[in-house]
Design a protein around this motif. Structure first.
Motif, PDB file in Angstrom:
ATOM      1  N   ASP A  18       0.824  -1.210   0.000  1.00 58.45           N
ATOM      2  CA  ASP A  18       0.000   0.000   0.000  1.00 58.45           C
ATOM      3  C   ASP A  18       0.857   1.258   0.000  1.00 58.45           C
ATOM      4  OD1 ASP A  18      -2.280  -1.513   0.014  1.00 58.45           O
ATOM      5  OD2 ASP A  18      -2.490  -1.484   2.196  1.00 58.45           O
ATOM      6  N   GLN A  19       2.023   1.200   0.629  1.00 60.80           N
ATOM      7  CA  GLN A  19       2.895   2.362   0.687  1.00 60.80           C
ATOM      8  C   GLN A  19       3.910   2.324  -0.454  1.00 60.80           C
ATOM      9  OE1 GLN A  19       4.559   2.216   4.653  1.00 60.80           O
ATOM     10  NE2 GLN A  19       2.948   3.556   5.454  1.00 60.80           N
ATOM     11  N   GLY A  20       4.467   3.485  -0.757  1.00 57.18           N
ATOM     12  CA  GLY A  20       5.475   3.556  -1.813  1.00 57.18           C
ATOM     13  C   GLY A  20       5.559   4.958  -2.392  1.00 57.18           C
ATOM     14  N   LEU A  21       5.742   5.033  -3.691  1.00 54.71           N
ATOM     15  CA  LEU A  21       5.778   6.299  -4.404  1.00 54.71           C
ATOM     16  C   LEU A  21       4.522   6.430  -5.256  1.00 54.71           C
ATOM     17  CD1 LEU A  21       9.518   6.252  -5.577  1.00 54.71           C
ATOM     18  CD2 LEU A  21       8.538   7.638  -3.740  1.00 54.71           C
ATOM     19  N   ASN A  22       3.990   7.657  -5.342  1.00 54.16           N
ATOM     20  CA  ASN A  22       2.717   7.871  -6.026  1.00 54.16           C
ATOM     21  C   ASN A  22       2.883   8.846  -7.191  1.00 54.16           C
ATOM     22  OD1 ASN A  22       0.716   6.574  -3.869  1.00 54.16           O
ATOM     23  ND2 ASN A  22       2.255   7.757  -2.774  1.00 54.16           N
ATOM     24  N   PHE A  23       2.228   8.532  -8.315  1.00 56.02           N
ATOM     25  CA  PHE A  23       2.359   9.344  -9.531  1.00 56.02           C
ATOM     26  C   PHE A  23       0.986   9.596 -10.142  1.00 56.02           C
ATOM     27  CE2 PHE A  23       6.206   6.905  -8.938  1.00 56.02           C
ATOM     28  CZ  PHE A  23       7.226   7.812  -9.185  1.00 56.02           C
ATOM     29  N   SER A  24       0.738  10.850 -10.507  1.00 52.88           N
ATOM     30  CA  SER A  24      -0.510  11.174 -11.192  1.00 52.88           C
ATOM     31  C   SER A  24      -0.373  11.018 -12.697  1.00 52.88           C
ATOM     32  CB  SER A  24      -0.942  12.610 -10.868  1.00 52.88           C
ATOM     33  OG  SER A  24       0.047  13.543 -11.304  1.00 52.88           O
ATOM     34  N   ASP A  25       0.868  11.061 -13.201  1.00 52.92           N
ATOM     35  CA  ASP A  25       1.142  10.955 -14.629  1.00 52.92           C
ATOM     36  C   ASP A  25       1.567   9.523 -14.959  1.00 52.92           C
ATOM     37  OD1 ASP A  25       2.062  11.046 -17.215  1.00 52.92           O
ATOM     38  OD2 ASP A  25       3.471  12.687 -16.907  1.00 52.92           O
ATOM     39  N   PRO A  26       0.790   8.778 -15.766  1.00 54.64           N
ATOM     40  CA  PRO A  26       1.176   7.408 -16.108  1.00 54.64           C
ATOM     41  C   PRO A  26       2.488   7.327 -16.860  1.00 54.64           C
ATOM     42  CG  PRO A  26      -0.680   8.139 -17.448  1.00 54.64           C
ATOM     43  CD  PRO A  26      -0.494   9.155 -16.381  1.00 54.64           C
ATOM     44  N   GLY A  27       2.840   8.387 -17.585  1.00 50.88           N
ATOM     45  CA  GLY A  27       4.118   8.406 -18.273  1.00 50.88           C
ATOM     46  C   GLY A  27       5.278   8.482 -17.291  1.00 50.88           C
ATOM     47  N   LEU A  28       5.123   9.298 -16.252  1.00 51.23           N
ATOM     48  CA  LEU A  28       6.150   9.409 -15.218  1.00 51.23           C
ATOM     49  C   LEU A  28       6.234   8.118 -14.410  1.00 51.23           C
ATOM     50  CD1 LEU A  28       8.190  11.462 -14.193  1.00 51.23           C
ATOM     51  CD2 LEU A  28       6.484  12.253 -12.556  1.00 51.23           C
ATOM     52  N   LEU A  29       5.095   7.494 -14.182  1.00 53.78           N
ATOM     53  CA  LEU A  29       5.064   6.195 -13.510  1.00 53.78           C
ATOM     54  C   LEU A  29       5.881   5.172 -14.296  1.00 53.78           C
ATOM     55  CD1 LEU A  29       3.717   4.257 -11.343  1.00 53.78           C
ATOM     56  CD2 LEU A  29       1.940   3.882 -13.055  1.00 53.78           C
ATOM     57  N   LEU A  30       5.695   5.160 -15.603  1.00 49.74           N
ATOM     58  CA  LEU A  30       6.439   4.246 -16.462  1.00 49.74           C
ATOM     59  C   LEU A  30       7.932   4.567 -16.439  1.00 49.74           C
ATOM     60  CD1 LEU A  30       6.522   1.972 -18.529  1.00 49.74           C
ATOM     61  CD2 LEU A  30       5.829   3.620 -20.285  1.00 49.74           C
ATOM     62  N   ASP A  31       8.279   5.842 -16.477  1.00 50.80           N
ATOM     63  CA  ASP A  31       9.689   6.242 -16.392  1.00 50.80           C
ATOM     64  C   ASP A  31      10.315   5.749 -15.090  1.00 50.80           C
ATOM     65  OD1 ASP A  31       9.788   7.558 -18.833  1.00 50.80           O
ATOM     66  OD2 ASP A  31       9.148   9.472 -17.979  1.00 50.80           O
ATOM     67  N   ALA A  32       9.577   5.888 -13.999  1.00 49.24           N
ATOM     68  CA  ALA A  32      10.089   5.461 -12.692  1.00 49.24           C
ATOM     69  C   ALA A  32      10.348   3.958 -12.667  1.00 49.24           C
ATOM     70  CB  ALA A  32       9.098   5.847 -11.594  1.00 49.24           C
ATOM     71  N   ALA A  33       9.445   3.192 -13.261  1.00 52.21           N
ATOM     72  CA  ALA A  33       9.633   1.748 -13.318  1.00 52.21           C
ATOM     73  C   ALA A  33      10.842   1.389 -14.177  1.00 52.21           C
ATOM     74  CB  ALA A  33       8.375   1.082 -13.862  1.00 52.21           C
ATOM     75  N   CYS A  34      11.019   2.097 -15.270  1.00 51.33           N
ATOM     76  CA  CYS A  34      12.132   1.814 -16.188  1.00 51.33           C
ATOM     77  C   CYS A  34      13.492   2.122 -15.568  1.00 51.33           C
ATOM     78  CB  CYS A  34      11.963   2.606 -17.480  1.00 51.33           C
ATOM     79  SG  CYS A  34      10.601   2.043 -18.533  1.00 51.33           S
TER      80      CYS A  34
END
Length: 286
Positions: free
Chosen positions: A207-223
């Protein structure tokens, strides 16, 4: 604010005279008579109720107030010139305006733009990426391709692609113990609760972690290896191809629908039809 502004012509005359240090040279530059420049300066000084120049015969020099006004006037005229020149982009005969999300523009469209450009070099494509859904009736937009859009007046509406979602991370993160992996959270369908309900598979998400409103930024973070994320199959294709992203399981769940809005005034424009056909062909191969 001032109720009345001095005429723009007086500011142009003042700027030229101050920059060149001469009413005569200012008149030549602006294709006016010297008396016209002198009249403009007197008018501006009367409006400001203070002198802007010291006059000694044919030579002139700025007062302290004149120096102050010069910097302001030059900045104003430069900004005005840039703004007027920028308006030329709205008169390009082959311009096609596409609105889309920043995530789609960066992760799907950009890697494929070279192919479209090779096929249709005459199209002057303007990519207008926004997080907000545009109002096609009031904005100058030919096409809108988004995953958060519905039908609007004066536009045709067509779903082009049904996206899928899956949990993924950078390959290096697979060797990290599950309890040490950061969970990256997104909004809407990218929220892990969507995965839990649709798949029922636990991949170690927390449930905890880092949160992103932009799916593109979310993808960048995963990459970049920041953590595990629920990502778009459509947007992550390039990252998987280059080895920056790897699925954690083979299971996928339903994602958002990517839909195309075409303004009725643009439906019969050859450029709009060419881009739409290119979109349909490329999305069909996903």
């Amino acid at each position: 604010m001032l109720k009345h502004w001095p005429p723009l012509s007086t500011l142009r005359g003042f700027e030229a005279a101050a920059r060149l240090g001469s009413f005569h040279k200012a008149a030549e530059e602006l294709h006016l008579t010297q008396s016209a420049i002198s009249q403009q300066i007197r008018s501006l000084e009367a409006y400001l109720e203070q002198p802007l120049f010291y006059r000694s015969g044919r030579s002139v020099s700025l007062t302290d107030a004149g120096h102050d006004l010069l910097s302001t006037t030059q900045a104003l005229l430069q900004q005005l010139a840039v703004g007027i020149r920028r308006l030329g982009q709205y008169q390009k005969p082959n311009q096609l305006v596409l609105n889309t999300t920043p995530a789609f523009a960066r992760h799907w469209l950009l890697p494929r733009l070279g192919d479209f450009r090779r096929q249709h070099p005459q199209v002057d494509l303007w990519i207008f990426s926004t997080n907000e859904v545009p109002d096609m009736a009031s904005q100058t937009i030919d096409l809108a391709l988004r995953d958060d859009i519905s039908s609007q007046a004066e536009c045709s509406f067509k779903v082009l692609h049904a996206d899928r979602l899956y949990p993924a991370c950078h390959p290096s993160l697979l060797a990290v113990p599950v309890q040490q992996r950061t969970t990256l959270h997104g909004e809407r369908e990218m929220d892990w609760s969507h995965w839990a309900v649709e798949s029922g598979i636990d991949v170690g998400q927390m449930d905890q972690g880092l949160n992103f409103s932009d799916p593109g930024l979310l993808l960048d973070a995963a990459c970049t290896g920041l953590g595990i994320a629920l990502v778009s199959q459509l947007l992550s294709r390039q990252a998987r191809t280059t080895g920056l992203l790897q699925p954690m399981v083979e299971q996928t769940i339903r994602g958002p629908n990517w839909a195309l809005l075409t303004h009725r005034d643009s439906e019969n424009i050859p450029m709009a039809r060419a881009f739409t056909e290119w979109l349909v062909d490329n999305l069909a191969s996903e």
